[in-house]
Design a protein around this motif. Structure first.
Motif, short mmCIF file in Angstrom:
data_model
loop_
_atom_site.label_atom_id
_atom_site.label_comp_id
_atom_site.label_asym_id
_atom_site.label_seq_id
_atom_site.Cartn_x
_atom_site.Cartn_y
_atom_site.Cartn_z
N PRO A 11 20.70 2.59 3.36
CA PRO A 11 21.92 3.28 2.73
C PRO A 11 21.86 3.30 1.39
O PRO A 11 21.29 2.53 0.38
CB PRO A 11 22.93 2.21 3.20
N GLY A 12 22.09 4.58 1.02
CA GLY A 12 22.08 4.93 -0.62
C GLY A 12 20.61 5.30 -1.02
O GLY A 12 20.42 5.71 -2.28
N GLU A 13 19.60 5.34 -0.27
CA GLU A 13 18.46 5.54 -0.72
C GLU A 13 17.97 7.00 -0.27
O GLU A 13 18.52 7.68 0.50
CB GLU A 13 17.18 4.65 -0.09
N THR A 14 17.19 7.58 -1.27
CA THR A 14 17.04 9.01 -0.84
C THR A 14 15.47 9.34 -0.78
O THR A 14 14.71 8.40 -1.07
CB THR A 14 17.48 9.96 -2.30
N ALA A 15 15.08 10.35 -0.23
CA ALA A 15 13.62 10.63 -0.19
C ALA A 15 12.87 10.63 -1.23
O ALA A 15 11.75 10.14 -1.36
CB ALA A 15 13.54 11.85 0.70
N ALA A 16 13.47 10.78 -2.32
CA ALA A 16 12.77 11.05 -3.52
C ALA A 16 12.56 9.37 -4.12
O ALA A 16 11.59 9.21 -5.19
CB ALA A 16 13.73 11.48 -4.73
N ASP A 17 13.04 8.59 -3.58
CA ASP A 17 12.71 7.21 -3.84
C ASP A 17 11.37 6.56 -3.33
O ASP A 17 11.08 5.48 -3.90
CB ASP A 17 13.69 6.06 -3.24
N ARG A 18 10.77 7.33 -2.44
CA ARG A 18 9.76 6.99 -1.55
C ARG A 18 8.37 7.38 -2.14
O ARG A 18 8.34 8.90 -2.19
CB ARG A 18 9.71 7.14 -0.08
N TYR A 19 7.38 6.58 -2.38
CA TYR A 19 6.07 6.86 -2.83
C TYR A 19 5.04 6.40 -2.18
O TYR A 19 5.03 5.30 -1.77
CB TYR A 19 5.95 6.65 -4.44
N ARG A 20 4.12 7.44 -1.82
CA ARG A 20 2.88 6.67 -0.83
C ARG A 20 1.81 6.92 -1.71
O ARG A 20 1.30 7.76 -2.39
CB ARG A 20 2.81 7.54 0.33
N ILE A 21 1.11 5.58 -1.72
CA ILE A 21 -0.19 5.40 -2.48
C ILE A 21 -1.31 6.40 -1.99
O ILE A 21 -1.71 6.54 -0.83
CB ILE A 21 -0.61 4.21 -2.60
N ASP A 22 -1.87 7.34 -3.06
CA ASP A 22 -3.05 8.08 -2.77
C ASP A 22 -4.32 7.18 -2.93
O ASP A 22 -4.87 7.14 -4.26
CB ASP A 22 -2.97 9.39 -3.64
N GLY A 23 -4.88 6.96 -1.90
CA GLY A 23 -6.30 6.00 -2.26
C GLY A 23 -7.37 6.83 -2.64
O GLY A 23 -8.02 5.88 -3.29
N ARG A 24 -7.29 8.00 -2.49
CA ARG A 24 -8.63 8.70 -2.93
C ARG A 24 -8.44 8.76 -4.58
O ARG A 24 -9.40 8.76 -5.08
CB ARG A 24 -8.69 10.04 -2.30
N SER A 25 -7.46 8.97 -5.13
CA SER A 25 -6.99 8.99 -6.32
C SER A 25 -7.04 7.81 -7.25
O SER A 25 -7.00 7.71 -8.32
CB SER A 25 -5.85 9.95 -6.69
N SER A 26 -6.83 6.63 -6.42
CA SER A 26 -6.45 5.15 -7.14
C SER A 26 -7.72 4.86 -7.40
O SER A 26 -8.91 4.82 -6.80
CB SER A 26 -5.70 4.62 -6.21
N ARG A 27 -7.71 3.82 -8.37
CA ARG A 27 -8.97 2.91 -8.57
C ARG A 27 -8.50 1.57 -8.73
O ARG A 27 -7.39 1.09 -9.27
CB ARG A 27 -9.42 3.69 -10.22
N PHE A 28 -9.30 0.69 -8.05
CA PHE A 28 -8.88 -0.82 -8.06
C PHE A 28 -10.43 -1.48 -7.79
O PHE A 28 -11.34 -1.42 -7.18
CB PHE A 28 -8.20 -1.17 -6.62
#
Length: 198
Positions: A11-28
């Motif tokens: 409740p109270g959460e919007t779609a804009a709150d959700r981020y999915r990690i882009d594994g191809r663009s990330s570095r670890f």
């Protein structure tokens, strides 16, 4: 690898709150450190994590962050050093079979439900993650300080942290009769790219 579920919006959460990690663009990456009599002749191996996924909930207007989950495929770790193909193969076999036991423990997980986000300046934030890291079947508390930048629909998070292998029941790698071995401490460095889910 299956992506984390994005169902059940709270409740109270919007779609804009959700981020999915882009594994191809990330570095670890992971840095290990040589020890022993022949350490000066060896090198400090750098390992790249190639297969990761995850999801973060973040609202920059309210300075609120929800849960973070990152899943890493343990067999996707690869040595980055400029060494011979024979040595490279040997190091990766040792890492997969004896250190990470990838067949027994195919995933490395980090989950944080407690995240504090004090605001900084110019669209930058500093977050403190109080989460648990599960490695080789052992879960332990692992706090991480993260720098966060939000650029439109993209979020970038970067930081560093350290851990001791023996805390997770990992046997320290030793070769040449112990003349060359790795220290207990590992240092991790990351820059994660996540994209807002509309």
């Amino acid at each position: 690898m299956a992506q984390p579920s994005t169902a059940n919006v709270t409740p109270g959460e919007t779609a804009a709150d959700r981020y999915r990690i882009d594994g191809r663009s990330s570095r670890f990456t992971v840095r290990a450190f040589a020890a022993g009599m022949l350490a000066a002749m060896g090198h400090n191996p750098t390992v790249a994590i190639r297969d990761l996924s995850g999801e973060l909930r973040f609202n920059s207007d309210k300075l609120e962050a929800g849960s973070l989950k990152i899943a890493i495929k343990s067999s996707s770790l690869s040595v980055q050093d400029d060494i011979s193909a024979k040595d490279l193969g040997g190091m990766e076999r040792l890492m997969n079979q004896e250190v990470l036991e990838t067949e027994k423990f195919p995933e490395i997980l980090y989950e944080a439900a407690d995240i504090s986000v004090p605001k900084m300046a110019y669209g930058l934030y500093s977050a403190t993650l109080k989460g648990n890291l599960t490695l080789d079947g052992i879960s332990r508390s692992q706090p991480i300080n993260v720098r966060v930048a939000v650029l439109g629909s993209m979020l970038r998070a970067s930081g560093e942290f350290s851990l001791n292998q023996t805390d997770y029941g990992i046997k320290l790698v030793s070769v040449a009769g112990g003349a060359l071995k790795l220290k207990d401490e590992l240092k991790f460095s990351f820059e994660l790219v996540a994209r807002r889910q509309e």
